[in-house]
Structure formats: C-alpha cells, structure tokens
Design a protein around this motif. Structure first.
Motif, mmCIF file in Angstrom:
data_model
loop_
_atom_site.group_PDB
_atom_site.id
_atom_site.type_symbol
_atom_site.label_atom_id
_atom_site.label_comp_id
_atom_site.label_asym_id
_atom_site.label_seq_id
_atom_site.Cartn_x
_atom_site.Cartn_y
_atom_site.Cartn_z
ATOM 1 N N GLU A 139 0.735 -1.220 -0.230
ATOM 2 C CA GLU A 139 -0.027 0.047 -0.188
ATOM 3 C C GLU A 139 0.925 1.278 -0.114
ATOM 4 O OE1 GLU A 139 -1.076 0.698 4.713
ATOM 5 O OE2 GLU A 139 -2.519 -0.534 3.429
ATOM 6 N N GLY A 140 2.138 1.121 -0.095
ATOM 7 C CA GLY A 140 3.084 2.269 -0.287
ATOM 8 C C GLY A 140 3.438 3.211 1.318
ATOM 9 N N SER A 141 3.372 2.131 2.382
ATOM 10 C CA SER A 141 3.754 2.829 3.584
ATOM 11 C C SER A 141 5.249 2.855 4.127
ATOM 12 C CB SER A 141 3.226 2.180 4.700
ATOM 13 O OG SER A 141 1.531 2.321 4.681
ATOM 14 N N TRP A 142 5.951 1.767 3.377
ATOM 15 C CA TRP A 142 7.371 1.642 3.504
ATOM 16 C C TRP A 142 8.021 1.291 2.120
ATOM 17 C CZ3 TRP A 142 8.595 2.175 8.472
ATOM 18 C CH2 TRP A 142 7.487 1.840 9.329
ATOM 19 N N TYR A 143 9.388 1.886 2.134
ATOM 20 C CA TYR A 143 10.288 1.401 1.157
ATOM 21 C C TYR A 143 11.321 0.328 1.842
ATOM 22 C CZ TYR A 143 9.245 6.357 -0.302
ATOM 23 O OH TYR A 143 8.501 7.713 -0.598
ATOM 24 N N VAL A 144 11.548 -0.533 1.070
ATOM 25 C CA VAL A 144 12.209 -1.701 1.383
ATOM 26 C C VAL A 144 13.819 -1.492 0.844
ATOM 27 C CG1 VAL A 144 12.580 -4.105 1.236
ATOM 28 C CG2 VAL A 144 10.496 -3.203 1.741
ATOM 29 N N VAL A 145 14.820 -1.234 1.458
ATOM 30 C CA VAL A 145 16.031 -0.973 0.980
ATOM 31 C C VAL A 145 17.124 -1.826 1.654
ATOM 32 C CG1 VAL A 145 15.546 1.490 0.332
ATOM 33 C CG2 VAL A 145 16.617 0.879 2.607
ATOM 34 N N ASP A 146 18.463 -2.001 1.352
ATOM 35 C CA ASP A 146 19.503 -2.692 1.826
ATOM 36 C C ASP A 146 19.925 -1.969 2.951
ATOM 37 O OD1 ASP A 146 19.138 -4.790 0.071
ATOM 38 O OD2 ASP A 146 20.613 -4.068 -1.299
ATOM 39 N N ALA A 147 20.477 -2.342 3.823
ATOM 40 C CA ALA A 147 20.800 -2.020 5.203
ATOM 41 C C ALA A 147 22.460 -1.923 5.145
ATOM 42 C CB ALA A 147 20.441 -2.867 6.527
ATOM 43 N N GLU A 148 23.128 -1.257 5.502
ATOM 44 C CA GLU A 148 24.442 -1.153 5.738
ATOM 45 C C GLU A 148 25.000 -1.467 7.192
ATOM 46 O OE1 GLU A 148 26.325 2.686 4.588
ATOM 47 O OE2 GLU A 148 25.642 2.306 2.334
ATOM 48 N N PRO A 149 26.073 -2.298 7.446
ATOM 49 C CA PRO A 149 26.283 -2.701 8.754
ATOM 50 C C PRO A 149 26.180 -1.553 9.914
ATOM 51 C CG PRO A 149 27.647 -3.688 7.142
ATOM 52 C CD PRO A 149 26.998 -2.667 6.373
ATOM 53 N N SER A 150 26.544 -0.565 9.402
ATOM 54 C CA SER A 150 26.663 0.644 10.464
ATOM 55 C C SER A 150 25.409 1.307 10.756
ATOM 56 C CB SER A 150 27.661 1.745 9.971
ATOM 57 O OG SER A 150 27.200 2.542 8.700
ATOM 58 N N ASP A 151 24.321 1.240 10.172
ATOM 59 C CA ASP A 151 23.095 2.011 10.135
ATOM 60 C C ASP A 151 22.449 1.722 11.712
ATOM 61 O OD1 ASP A 151 22.876 2.696 7.623
ATOM 62 O OD2 ASP A 151 21.680 0.992 6.925
ATOM 63 N N ALA A 152 22.713 0.562 12.063
ATOM 64 C CA ALA A 152 21.870 0.554 13.561
ATOM 65 C C ALA A 152 22.835 1.025 14.683
ATOM 66 C CB ALA A 152 21.479 -0.987 13.935
ATOM 67 N N PHE A 153 24.163 1.469 14.346
ATOM 68 C CA PHE A 153 24.975 1.824 15.523
ATOM 69 C C PHE A 153 25.710 3.404 14.999
ATOM 70 C CE2 PHE A 153 25.143 -2.672 14.484
ATOM 71 C CZ PHE A 153 24.878 -3.172 15.889
ATOM 72 N N ARG A 154 24.956 4.009 14.198
ATOM 73 C CA ARG A 154 25.224 5.373 14.013
ATOM 74 C C ARG A 154 25.111 6.434 15.066
ATOM 75 N NH1 ARG A 154 24.259 7.520 8.036
ATOM 76 N NH2 ARG A 154 24.629 9.654 9.083
ATOM 77 N N VAL A 155 26.230 7.106 15.309
ATOM 78 C CA VAL A 155 25.974 8.225 16.684
ATOM 79 C C VAL A 155 24.964 9.225 16.234
ATOM 80 C CG1 VAL A 155 27.344 10.152 17.556
ATOM 81 C CG2 VAL A 155 28.532 7.978 17.042
#
Length: 185
Positions: A139-155
C-alpha cells in the motif's frame, strides 16, 4: 523461503506515514516468516542512559549510549543488537544478517564485549502479524532498501532517515528532501 527476504533489510517510512507512530522511522528487520515480522526502529534515541536500566552493558553500548525506542510493542522489554566481526558468534549472540546479531542481555558482558564492534539497546520493537507487513509495503507505507552494517550503530541516528534515502539515488534520494509540511512547499 520468500518471507526471509526482509531479514537484515531496512523498512523506511514513506511520507504516507506522516503523523503516525512510524513517521520518519527506519526499521531494521530482525525476523520475517509465515507467522509475521519483527524489527527495531534504529533512529530514535531516548534520553535514558543504558546504565540506568542495564548497568553492566553501559561500557559496551555504542555512543550515544542511551536506550533507543525500538517500537510500540512491549516497550517495557529490552532487546540488544550487536555488530559482529567476521569471526563466529560468541555465546549469547545470534547472528541475524551480515554483521548484525541479537544479544541475550542476560549473558555476562565479558563473554560478548571482545567480539562486538558496536551495541545498541532498544526498548520495545515493531511487530507485524502474518502478511501484515507485506500489505503495508504494497500500500506504499514502506520503502524496502538494503541496510549497511553501520546503520543500527550510527552516532547521528536522528539523520538516518534522510541519509538512507539519499544513498538510494533516483526518486528515493529526492524523498530525502521531502518537506516536513508539504503544504509549505
């Protein structure tokens, strides 16, 4: 298995979710199967230091070493993510995808800390029933994209929504400059 296609990827909130709980959210997907899906919002730091709730993990947590709001489900529970090297999984850690794993927060820190290059603690998570997340994507609520390893740990986690969209290029990169109030454009 088709469902596993979301594990380790990011769900990035589209402007359609403006005004909702998930506005400008970036969710790292940790599981996805026939029973449903689970992820954590990786761009919502709180003001609560990790040491206030989990004092033994304070020195392991990545900067800023605060609890992150993982999502609206079970906000009184904690979930730990770690960034692993290329070696094996230490006791108490389950690799989710690539360099990212989930850590059992009851594991003694000395068993885990030498094997991790980053850690985040999340209060709550985002969860979906069977086929629910697929419907929201369709329905267009989310874009699905590849994660980079650092995404969850960014300052600078607060800027992750724009940064992730910008690195996609094309139309998605343009969405990164979407105004907070489209009527003011």
């Amino acid at each position: 298995m088709a469902e596993a296609r979301l594990v380790g990827r990011l769900l990035v909130a589209t402007p359609q979710l403006r005004g909702s709980t998930f506005e400008n959210s970036v969710i790292l997907m940790l599981s996805h199967d026939g029973d449903g899906a689970l992820g954590v919002i990786v761009n919502r730091p709180t003001e609560v230091p990790v040491g206030n709730l989990l004092p033994t993990w304070q020195h392991v947590a990545s900067e800023p070493s605060v609890i992150f709001q993982g999502g609206p489900v079970e906000t009184d529970s904690a979930l730990g993510l770690v960034r692993l090297g290329s070696g094996g999984e230490p006791l108490g850690v389950r690799r989710v995808s690539g360099e990212v794993g989930v850590v059992d927060l009851d594991t003694p820190t000395e068993v885990v800390e030498s094997a991790v290059g980053g850690m985040r603690v999340f209060a709550g998570y985002a969860g979906w029933a069977a086929d629910q997340v697929e419907g929201e994507i369709d329905e267009g609520s989310w874009y699905v994209v590849d994660a980079e390893p650092s995404d969850a740990f960014r300052v600078d986690a607060q800027v992750l929504w724009r940064a992730v969209l910008r690195r996609q290029g094309g139309e998605l990169a343009l969405m990164a400059s979407f105004p907070a109030d489209p009527t003011m454009n």
